[in-house]
Scaffold this active site. Sequence first.
Site, PDB file in Angstrom:
ATOM      1  N   LYS A   1       0.851  -1.180   0.000  1.00  0.00           N
ATOM      2  CA  LYS A   1       0.000   0.000   0.000  1.00  0.00           C
ATOM      3  C   LYS A   1       0.895   1.240   0.000  1.00  0.00           C
ATOM      4  CE  LYS A   1      -3.933   1.908   2.570  1.00  0.00           C
ATOM      5  NZ  LYS A   1      -4.747   1.769   3.802  1.00  0.00           N
TER       6      LYS A   1
ATOM      7  N   HIS B   1      -0.243   4.466   0.376  1.00  0.00           N
ATOM      8  CA  HIS B   1      -0.789   5.592   1.122  1.00  0.00           C
ATOM      9  C   HIS B   1      -1.203   5.100   2.505  1.00  0.00           C
ATOM     10  CE1 HIS B   1      -4.210   3.527  -0.717  1.00  0.00           C
ATOM     11  NE2 HIS B   1      -4.933   3.967   0.298  1.00  0.00           N
TER      12      HIS B   1
END
Length: 219
Positions: A102, A104
Amino acid sequence: MADHRTRFLQLALRAQALRFGEFTLKSGRVSPYFFNAGQFNTGAALAELAACYADAVEAAGLRFDLLFGPAYKGIPLATALACEFARRGRDLPVAFNRKEAKTHGEGGVLIGAPLAGRRALIVDDVITAGTAIRESLALIAQAGGQPAGIAIALDREEAVDPARSRASAAQTVAAEHGLPVIAVARLRDLLAFVGETPELVGERPRLLAYRDAYGSLEP
């Protein structure tokens, strides 16, 4: 057979996670049975499955203090097992990984409890080629954890490459990494279960023939 093995195989049949027939596997082999843990898709089925896992793990006497679920099927399995252990009075932390990092928010590929300084039990459905397990071991090590062992639902006791070695995928992973592999049930248990179940006894000759062709020769 230990009671958890019988309960697991009965549950797998009811959930249609275990089926008999002719199934072409990813390896190209034509198998007389097929196991798909994705069929444990209700709360009741997952709870019963988790109880079978917990019994198998407790019977093995393994020391661990965290459950790790490899994406994807290992995630609900580890979570359900954590709930079962909590029901039994042992509150265990849980962690799992994403397939893709991921970029963010919190970022990274790991979700859940910190792994650093903890002995992790990897919980998955099967070991086929061992790829997901090896990835999990690397992630656990990178996060400062220590693998304690691997728990799976069914060990097909099947050699990856019978021409080179008759060791099963589970045996190969266990030997490579010096880790115990705990299976709720194995092919030998399935053979015994089928032999003791009148409506399934006709499947036994095909299972035996498949084991003779591809099965592990190691105990």
